[in-house]
Enzyme design. Structure first.
Site, mmCIF file in Angstrom:
data_model
loop_
_atom_site.group_PDB
_atom_site.id
_atom_site.type_symbol
_atom_site.label_atom_id
_atom_site.label_comp_id
_atom_site.label_asym_id
_atom_site.label_seq_id
_atom_site.Cartn_x
_atom_site.Cartn_y
_atom_site.Cartn_z
ATOM 1 N N ASP A 60 0.704 -1.248 0.018
ATOM 2 C CA ASP A 60 -0.036 -0.028 0.051
ATOM 3 C C ASP A 60 0.849 1.039 -0.053
ATOM 4 O OD1 ASP A 60 0.903 -0.692 2.594
ATOM 5 O OD2 ASP A 60 -0.847 0.415 3.605
ATOM 6 N N HIS A 91 9.546 -0.403 8.989
ATOM 7 C CA HIS A 91 8.441 -1.468 9.139
ATOM 8 C C HIS A 91 8.574 -2.368 7.777
ATOM 9 C CE1 HIS A 91 6.446 0.253 12.518
ATOM 10 N NE2 HIS A 91 6.229 1.401 11.834
HETATM 11 C C1 BDR Z 1 2.542 -0.786 8.718
HETATM 12 O O1 BDR Z 1 1.447 0.079 8.187
HETATM 13 C C2 BDR Z 1 1.693 0.859 7.356
HETATM 14 O O2 BDR Z 1 1.360 2.217 7.683
HETATM 15 C C3 BDR Z 1 3.186 0.827 6.964
HETATM 16 O O3 BDR Z 1 3.292 0.745 5.326
HETATM 17 C C4 BDR Z 1 3.478 -0.381 7.400
HETATM 18 O O4 BDR Z 1 3.034 -1.715 6.713
HETATM 19 C C5 BDR Z 1 3.231 -0.401 10.026
HETATM 20 O O5 BDR Z 1 2.198 -0.533 11.132
HETATM 21 CA CA CA Z 2 2.680 -1.055 4.240
#
Ligand code: BDR
Ligand code: CA
Length: 319
Positions: free
Chosen positions: A10, A239
């Site tokens: 995303d 992340h």
């Molecule tokens: C996850 O949430 C999204 O905002 C980031 O891309 C990551 O995949 C972190 O909690």
């Molecule tokens: Ca993500």
């Protein structure tokens, strides 16, 4: 031989950081990007995926447009306060020239996995809706994938949406529970490890000698401002790139094993609950399911070094 992956994403600032990392890694071959809502609505996620591949000179890689909504909930609030209204921290890449693959993401996943038995690792780093839809479309993908390596969840720490839930799981807990209980080899990189790896301003500046690194530096300005507001430090957590780091070098992580269920309703909806107690308890709603590998420890310095090495060394400004 390079590991073939389908990256379900995303984009998203850290998604973009992960996509460029994977593209820069000779250990990996992205056979497709599939898109999902989360940091942006799915339409924008698809446009951003196409933009990023064009920027990287890799628009030979197909992009398949994913589900616009979770299985049962309603998605109405992209995380634009984290990633900016355009999903890329207010940094604008040219509009895409190419169109997405004509197939919906779930169909793309099923057909690609079935055509390459045992070869494809699914790497979802957003809400798990596309993966759950693919499972519903063709349950035999469970035996045909090489595995699933995902970013999401929080098994030993609090969530980031609320104390229970991490954002990707929160956005479609019903899909996530299907994915965790499907019976395939699955490794979870949750907040347990992604929040242990911090990229500060000096680190991000050190990437700038490459074209990818310069772009990463630019898109992380907005991201660092968000992290400073929430966590008080001018540094971002790592992340989505963590899923790529694991695929390149699993020895960077300590992995615990146990079945994981996802709470789908109520106060703790979106919580990833791992049974960490061992096998001697009486049968319960976790018992029938294949244990997941849940990363609980990480060598942060080595992850940062690996990320820098791939981003800087493989794509210098001259290239
Ligand atoms: C996850 O949430 C999204 O905002 C980031 O891309 C990551 O995949 C972190 O909690
Ligand atoms: Ca993500």
């Amino acid at each position: 031989m390079a590991k073939k992956i389908i990256f379900d994403t995303d984009p998203g600032i850290d998604d973009a950081m992960a996509i460029l990392f994977a593209l820069a890694a000779p250990e990996l071959e992205i056979v497709g990007l599939t898109t999902i809502f989360g940091n942006a609505h799915t339409d924008l996620a698809t446009q951003n995926a196409l933009r990023l591949l064009a920027f990287a000179g890799r628009d030979d890689i197909p992009v398949a447009h994913g589900a616009p909504q979770p299985l049962q909930r309603v998605f109405d609030r992209p995380a634009d306060f984290v990633h900016g209204a355009n999903g890329l921290g207010g940094v604008y890449l040219p509009d895409p020239v190419l169109q997405p693959d004509p197939r919906p993401a779930a169909q793309f996943i099923v057909e690609t996995v079935m055509q390459h038995p045992g070869e494809i690792t699914l790497v979802p780093v957003g809400p798990l809706t596309n993966i759950a839809l693919a499972l519903m479309l063709e349950p035999r993908i469970v035996e045909r994938v090489a595995g699933v390596v995902l970013m999401g969840g929080a098994a030993t720490v609090n969530g980031n949406v609320n104390p229970a839930a991490e954002a990707n799981i929160w956005n479609d807990p019903h899909a996530a529970d299907r994915v965790f209980t499907a019976g395939w080899p699955l490794v979870m990189l949750g907040l347990d490890v992604t929040m242990q790896v911090a990229m500060d301003d000096a680190y991000l500046a050190s990437l700038r000698s490459s074209r990818f690194g310069e772009f990463i530096y630019d898109i992380t300005r907005f991201y660092l401002d968000f992290h400073r507001q929430v966590h008080g430090e001018y540094a971002c957590h790592t992340h989505d790139p963590s899923a790529i780091a694991y695929l390149i070098d699993p020895t960077l992580y300590t992995v615990e094993h146990g079945p994981v269920r996802v709470v789908t309703e109520g106060l703790a909806a979106g919580q990833t609950l791992m049974d960490r107690r061992g096998e001697w308890y009486s049968p319960n709603a976790w018992t029938p399911y294949r244990p997941a590998g849940v990363c609980t420890g990480v060598d942060a310095a080595r992850v940062l070094e690996l990320y820098r090495a791939r981003i800087v060394d493989s794509q210098t400004m001259e290239n």
